[in-house]
Design a protein around this motif. Structure first.
Motif, PDB file in Angstrom:
ATOM      1  N   GLN A  40       0.822  -1.201   0.000  1.00  0.00           N
ATOM      2  CA  GLN A  40       0.000   0.000   0.000  1.00  0.00           C
ATOM      3  C   GLN A  40       0.862   1.259   0.000  1.00  0.00           C
ATOM      4  OE1 GLN A  40      -0.413  -2.488   2.224  1.00  0.00           O
ATOM      5  NE2 GLN A  40      -2.446  -3.311   1.835  1.00  0.00           N
ATOM      6  N   VAL A  41       1.889   1.271   0.842  1.00  0.00           N
ATOM      7  CA  VAL A  41       2.761   2.453   0.921  1.00  0.00           C
ATOM      8  C   VAL A  41       3.568   2.589  -0.358  1.00  0.00           C
ATOM      9  CG1 VAL A  41       4.688   3.489   2.167  1.00  0.00           C
ATOM     10  CG2 VAL A  41       2.832   2.431   3.425  1.00  0.00           C
ATOM     11  N   ARG A  42       4.042   1.468  -0.873  1.00  0.00           N
ATOM     12  CA  ARG A  42       4.814   1.512  -2.121  1.00  0.00           C
ATOM     13  C   ARG A  42       3.964   2.071  -3.259  1.00  0.00           C
ATOM     14  NH1 ARG A  42       7.526  -3.878  -3.128  1.00  0.00           N
ATOM     15  NH2 ARG A  42       8.464  -3.187  -1.201  1.00  0.00           N
ATOM     16  N   THR A  43       2.698   1.638  -3.348  1.00  0.00           N
ATOM     17  CA  THR A  43       1.791   2.147  -4.375  1.00  0.00           C
ATOM     18  C   THR A  43       1.531   3.639  -4.174  1.00  0.00           C
ATOM     19  OG1 THR A  43       0.741  -0.019  -4.523  1.00  0.00           O
ATOM     20  CG2 THR A  43      -0.499   1.841  -5.397  1.00  0.00           C
ATOM     21  N   LEU A  44       1.333   4.043  -2.945  1.00  0.00           N
ATOM     22  CA  LEU A  44       1.087   5.457  -2.639  1.00  0.00           C
ATOM     23  C   LEU A  44       2.285   6.323  -3.045  1.00  0.00           C
ATOM     24  CD1 LEU A  44      -0.708   7.617  -1.247  1.00  0.00           C
ATOM     25  CD2 LEU A  44       0.512   7.074   0.859  1.00  0.00           C
ATOM     26  N   THR A  46       4.722   5.600  -5.173  1.00  0.00           N
ATOM     27  CA  THR A  46       4.889   5.561  -6.632  1.00  0.00           C
ATOM     28  C   THR A  46       3.898   6.501  -7.311  1.00  0.00           C
ATOM     29  OG1 THR A  46       5.631   3.270  -6.481  1.00  0.00           O
ATOM     30  CG2 THR A  46       4.932   4.027  -8.636  1.00  0.00           C
ATOM     31  N   GLY A  47       2.657   6.520  -6.822  1.00  0.00           N
ATOM     32  CA  GLY A  47       1.657   7.424  -7.389  1.00  0.00           C
ATOM     33  C   GLY A  47       2.027   8.879  -7.194  1.00  0.00           C
ATOM     34  N   ILE A  48       2.543   9.214  -6.027  1.00  0.00           N
ATOM     35  CA  ILE A  48       2.962  10.602  -5.763  1.00  0.00           C
ATOM     36  C   ILE A  48       4.099  10.995  -6.685  1.00  0.00           C
ATOM     37  CG2 ILE A  48       4.070  12.099  -4.055  1.00  0.00           C
ATOM     38  CD1 ILE A  48       2.458  10.558  -1.906  1.00  0.00           C
ATOM     39  N   ILE A  49       5.064  10.117  -6.856  1.00  0.00           N
ATOM     40  CA  ILE A  49       6.201  10.416  -7.737  1.00  0.00           C
ATOM     41  C   ILE A  49       5.746  10.546  -9.180  1.00  0.00           C
ATOM     42  CG2 ILE A  49       8.367   9.491  -8.657  1.00  0.00           C
ATOM     43  CD1 ILE A  49       8.850   8.302  -5.845  1.00  0.00           C
ATOM     44  N   ASP A  50       4.860   9.652  -9.622  1.00  0.00           N
ATOM     45  CA  ASP A  50       4.352   9.730 -10.999  1.00  0.00           C
ATOM     46  C   ASP A  50       3.619  11.044 -11.248  1.00  0.00           C
ATOM     47  OD1 ASP A  50       5.374   7.272 -11.694  1.00  0.00           O
ATOM     48  OD2 ASP A  50       3.491   6.187 -11.382  1.00  0.00           O
ATOM     49  N   ARG A  51       2.775  11.450 -10.301  1.00  0.00           N
ATOM     50  CA  ARG A  51       2.048  12.725 -10.469  1.00  0.00           C
ATOM     51  C   ARG A  51       3.010  13.911 -10.483  1.00  0.00           C
ATOM     52  NH1 ARG A  51      -1.925  12.259  -5.866  1.00  0.00           N
ATOM     53  NH2 ARG A  51      -1.229  10.129  -5.718  1.00  0.00           N
ATOM     54  N   ALA A  52       4.033  13.867  -9.645  1.00  0.00           N
ATOM     55  CA  ALA A  52       5.003  14.964  -9.613  1.00  0.00           C
ATOM     56  C   ALA A  52       5.761  15.044 -10.925  1.00  0.00           C
ATOM     57  CB  ALA A  52       5.977  14.768  -8.443  1.00  0.00           C
ATOM     58  N   LEU A  53       6.115  13.904 -11.485  1.00  0.00           N
ATOM     59  CA  LEU A  53       6.824  13.914 -12.756  1.00  0.00           C
ATOM     60  C   LEU A  53       5.926  14.376 -13.905  1.00  0.00           C
ATOM     61  CD1 LEU A  53       8.920  10.633 -12.453  1.00  0.00           C
ATOM     62  CD2 LEU A  53       9.730  12.996 -12.284  1.00  0.00           C
ATOM     63  N   GLN A  54       4.640  14.063 -13.850  1.00  0.00           N
ATOM     64  CA  GLN A  54       3.699  14.519 -14.882  1.00  0.00           C
ATOM     65  C   GLN A  54       3.508  16.032 -14.815  1.00  0.00           C
ATOM     66  OE1 GLN A  54       0.161  12.231 -14.260  1.00  0.00           O
ATOM     67  NE2 GLN A  54       1.036  10.346 -15.143  1.00  0.00           N
ATOM     68  N   LEU A  55       3.486  16.582 -13.624  1.00  0.00           N
ATOM     69  CA  LEU A  55       3.356  18.035 -13.463  1.00  0.00           C
ATOM     70  C   LEU A  55       4.603  18.754 -13.939  1.00  0.00           C
ATOM     71  CD1 LEU A  55       1.628  18.279  -9.966  1.00  0.00           C
ATOM     72  CD2 LEU A  55       0.585  18.666 -12.207  1.00  0.00           C
ATOM     73  N   ALA A  56       5.755  18.154 -13.776  1.00  0.00           N
ATOM     74  CA  ALA A  56       7.007  18.788 -14.149  1.00  0.00           C
ATOM     75  C   ALA A  56       7.235  18.710 -15.660  1.00  0.00           C
ATOM     76  CB  ALA A  56       8.186  18.114 -13.425  1.00  0.00           C
ATOM     77  N   GLY A  57       6.614  17.752 -16.325  1.00  0.00           N
ATOM     78  CA  GLY A  57       6.894  17.532 -17.751  1.00  0.00           C
ATOM     79  C   GLY A  57       5.931  18.137 -18.679  1.00  0.00           C
TER      80      GLY A  57
END
Length: 57
Positions: A40-44, A46-57
């Motif tokens: 659960q924490v790993r998924t959470l 990973t989701g935060i990192i993915d969203r941050a990378l999408q906002l930056a790109g």
């Protein structure tokens, strides 16, 4: 005024207190490790990192 007790040599924890504190710290570290490595924490995270990378790109 009542006389104050003389200073006792209670500068630190006694050996038994060190043992109890060490066991408690190890138990807390084990619990924290189990929580952080759970799916659960790993998924959470990973989701935060993915969203941050999408906002930056």
């Amino acid at each position: 005024m009542a006389p104050r007790p003389r200073n006792r040599d209670d500068a630190g924890m006694a050996t038994a207190e060190y043992a109890v504190a060490t066991v408690a710290a190890a138990a807390f570290a084990g619990l924290l490790f189990k929580i952080v490595t759970s799916d659960q924490v790993r998924t959470l995270v990973t989701g935060i990192i993915d969203r941050a990378l999408q906002l930056a790109g």
